[in-house]
Design an enzyme around this catalytic site. Structure first.
Site, PDB file in Angstrom:
ATOM      1  N   HIS A  41      17.403  49.917   4.930  1.00  0.00           N
ATOM      2  CA  HIS A  41      18.725  49.091   4.445  1.00  0.00           C
ATOM      3  C   HIS A  41      18.570  47.743   5.299  1.00  0.00           C
ATOM      4  O   HIS A  41      18.132  47.726   6.333  1.00  0.00           O
ATOM      5  CB  HIS A  41      19.896  49.841   4.444  1.00  0.00           C
ATOM      6  CG  HIS A  41      20.400  50.330   5.971  1.00  0.00           C
ATOM      7  ND1 HIS A  41      19.701  51.115   6.863  1.00  0.00           N
ATOM      8  CD2 HIS A  41      21.472  49.810   6.425  1.00  0.00           C
ATOM      9  CE1 HIS A  41      20.397  51.307   7.675  1.00  0.00           C
ATOM     10  NE2 HIS A  41      21.551  50.407   7.896  1.00  0.00           N
TER      11      HIS A  41
ATOM     12  N   HIS B  89      20.727  46.086   7.376  1.00  0.00           N
ATOM     13  CA  HIS B  89      21.423  45.920   8.372  1.00  0.00           C
ATOM     14  C   HIS B  89      20.566  45.402   9.425  1.00  0.00           C
ATOM     15  O   HIS B  89      19.777  45.843   9.959  1.00  0.00           O
ATOM     16  CB  HIS B  89      22.131  47.038   8.992  1.00  0.00           C
ATOM     17  CG  HIS B  89      23.503  47.311   8.243  1.00  0.00           C
ATOM     18  ND1 HIS B  89      24.164  48.600   8.262  1.00  0.00           N
ATOM     19  CD2 HIS B  89      24.239  46.618   7.240  1.00  0.00           C
ATOM     20  CE1 HIS B  89      25.080  48.424   7.425  1.00  0.00           C
ATOM     21  NE2 HIS B  89      25.160  47.266   6.994  1.00  0.00           N
TER      22      HIS B  89
ATOM     23  N   ASP C   9      20.345  45.751  12.793  1.00  0.00           N
ATOM     24  CA  ASP C   9      19.843  46.827  13.624  1.00  0.00           C
ATOM     25  C   ASP C   9      18.729  47.448  13.228  1.00  0.00           C
ATOM     26  O   ASP C   9      18.006  48.435  13.859  1.00  0.00           O
ATOM     27  CB  ASP C   9      21.004  47.441  14.500  1.00  0.00           C
ATOM     28  CG  ASP C   9      21.398  48.445  13.515  1.00  0.00           C
ATOM     29  OD1 ASP C   9      21.955  47.972  12.171  1.00  0.00           O
ATOM     30  OD2 ASP C   9      21.949  49.391  13.835  1.00  0.00           O
ATOM     31  N   HIS C  10      18.396  47.450  11.746  1.00  0.00           N
ATOM     32  CA  HIS C  10      17.058  48.101  11.337  1.00  0.00           C
ATOM     33  C   HIS C  10      16.218  47.285  10.811  1.00  0.00           C
ATOM     34  O   HIS C  10      15.000  47.681  10.612  1.00  0.00           O
ATOM     35  CB  HIS C  10      17.755  48.868  10.154  1.00  0.00           C
ATOM     36  CG  HIS C  10      18.687  49.947  10.518  1.00  0.00           C
ATOM     37  ND1 HIS C  10      18.452  51.405  10.267  1.00  0.00           N
ATOM     38  CD2 HIS C  10      19.785  50.140  11.101  1.00  0.00           C
ATOM     39  CE1 HIS C  10      19.224  52.069  10.995  1.00  0.00           C
ATOM     40  NE2 HIS C  10      20.440  51.246  11.193  1.00  0.00           N
TER      41      HIS C  10
ATOM     42  N   HIS D   4      26.368  53.845   2.539  1.00  0.00           N
ATOM     43  CA  HIS D   4      26.376  52.952   3.648  1.00  0.00           C
ATOM     44  C   HIS D   4      26.449  51.696   3.229  1.00  0.00           C
ATOM     45  O   HIS D   4      27.116  50.669   3.608  1.00  0.00           O
ATOM     46  CB  HIS D   4      25.532  53.564   4.622  1.00  0.00           C
ATOM     47  CG  HIS D   4      25.383  52.702   5.918  1.00  0.00           C
ATOM     48  ND1 HIS D   4      26.413  52.946   6.754  1.00  0.00           N
ATOM     49  CD2 HIS D   4      24.394  52.043   6.342  1.00  0.00           C
ATOM     50  CE1 HIS D   4      25.842  51.991   7.718  1.00  0.00           C
ATOM     51  NE2 HIS D   4      24.667  51.614   7.732  1.00  0.00           N
TER      52      HIS D   4
ATOM     53  N   ASP E  11      20.799  55.051   7.904  1.00  0.00           N
ATOM     54  CA  ASP E  11      22.380  55.366   8.277  1.00  0.00           C
ATOM     55  C   ASP E  11      23.037  56.000   7.436  1.00  0.00           C
ATOM     56  O   ASP E  11      24.285  56.125   7.277  1.00  0.00           O
ATOM     57  CB  ASP E  11      22.935  54.004   8.814  1.00  0.00           C
ATOM     58  CG  ASP E  11      22.592  53.480   9.934  1.00  0.00           C
ATOM     59  OD1 ASP E  11      21.604  54.127  10.816  1.00  0.00           O
ATOM     60  OD2 ASP E  11      22.679  52.247  10.156  1.00  0.00           O
TER      61      ASP E  11
ATOM     62  N   HIS F 103      20.262  56.724  14.592  1.00  0.00           N
ATOM     63  CA  HIS F 103      20.950  56.345  15.592  1.00  0.00           C
ATOM     64  C   HIS F 103      20.964  57.817  16.336  1.00  0.00           C
ATOM     65  O   HIS F 103      20.940  58.678  15.725  1.00  0.00           O
ATOM     66  CB  HIS F 103      22.578  55.901  15.258  1.00  0.00           C
ATOM     67  CG  HIS F 103      22.718  54.562  14.758  1.00  0.00           C
ATOM     68  ND1 HIS F 103      22.661  53.351  15.732  1.00  0.00           N
ATOM     69  CD2 HIS F 103      22.431  53.923  13.433  1.00  0.00           C
ATOM     70  CE1 HIS F 103      22.655  52.472  14.937  1.00  0.00           C
ATOM     71  NE2 HIS F 103      22.792  52.466  13.737  1.00  0.00           N
TER      72      HIS F 103
END
Ligand SMILES: [Zn+2]
Length: 258
Positions: A57, A59, A61-62, A115, A132, A170
């Protein structure tokens, strides 16, 4: 998982995991590289060559380390159909299949919105990379979907074979166990998982991957049909209502200080 494959959780940013999956020849894929440096270090340490990047996805942080890792586009990137992922990529969606020649890996793409609206998972070789959406003993926040969508996505993941290894985005397991105990305290599988997760974290080890069978036994978001959760949430009208109430309570939950 096949014997000749190796899976490595690479800690990144505050509490993310980037996943490496390598074959015996030393070719590896990387999933959700939120930053490049720890991935480069892990590839060097393990003597692996990067063959492809898979993204679940959009985001940051990915995906944040992707451009730095793909050498000007030499390395193929697979990503959901979402223009918030700006660089060139093979766009994949539910029902598609990722077929790599070297290393020879195949993944079915599962659409798991909730999400984010375009979140996907990659399933193959007894592994699911689920970003996530499903965490160990928890699930992701619902940013762009509805509880119905998120629950349907979790149902889709929970229907995979029990020995599937869950590789999530995570390290939240210990906190998730504390929340789960507020609604499922008499569950012996949860008690065991809590002790195991604490012991792993005390020595700095990841609590994942974990088997899907273990998640079905411990994860309250996969247990909305069990007597324990039905009893814990008597005011919720149905399974979607129980799921939504669990997610609402988790959003407000603050783990007690360790
Ligand atoms: Zn996310």
């Amino acid at each position: 998982m096949s014997d000749d494959l190796r899976i490595i959780a690479v800690p990144a940013l505050a509490d993310n995991y980037v996943w490496l999956l390598a074959d015996a020849s030393g070719r590896a894929i990387v999933v959700d590289p939120g930053e490049a440096a720890p991935v480069r270090a892990a590839l060097a340490r393990e003597r692996l060559d990067l063959a492809a990047v898979l993204l679940t996805h959009h985001h940051p942080d990915h995906i944040g380390g992707t451009e730095a890792l793909i050498q000007g586009g030499q390395t193929p990137v697979y990503a959901p159909n979402d223009d918030r992922i700006a660089f060139a990529a093979h766009r994949v969606a539910h029902g598609d299949r990722v077929e790599l020649d070297n290393p020879p890996l195949q993944f079915d793409v599962l659409g798991i919105p909730g999400h984010t609206r375009t979140h996907i998972a990659y399933h193959g070789h007894g592994i699911v990379f689920c970003g996530d959406t499903l965490f160990s003993v928890g699930c992701g926040r619902i940013f762009e979907g509805t509880p119905e969508q998120m629950l349907a996505s979790l149902d889709r993941l929970a229907a995979l074979p029990g020995d599937t290894l869950v590789c999530c985005g995570h390290e939240y397991t210990v906190t998730n166990c504390a929340f789960a105990a507020t609604v499922d305290a008499d569950n012996p599988s949860l008690t065991r998982r809590t002790a195991q997760a604490r012991a792993l974290r005390e020595r700095g080890a990841p609590t994942v991957p974990v088997s899907l069978a273990d998640e079905r036994a411990c994860n309250p978001f996969l247990r909305v049909d069990t007597d324990a959760i039905v009893t814990a949430l008597p005011d919720a009208p149905d399974r979607v209502g129980r799921f939504a109430e669990l997610r609402r309570r988790k959003d407000e939950f603050r783990a007690p200080a360790a």
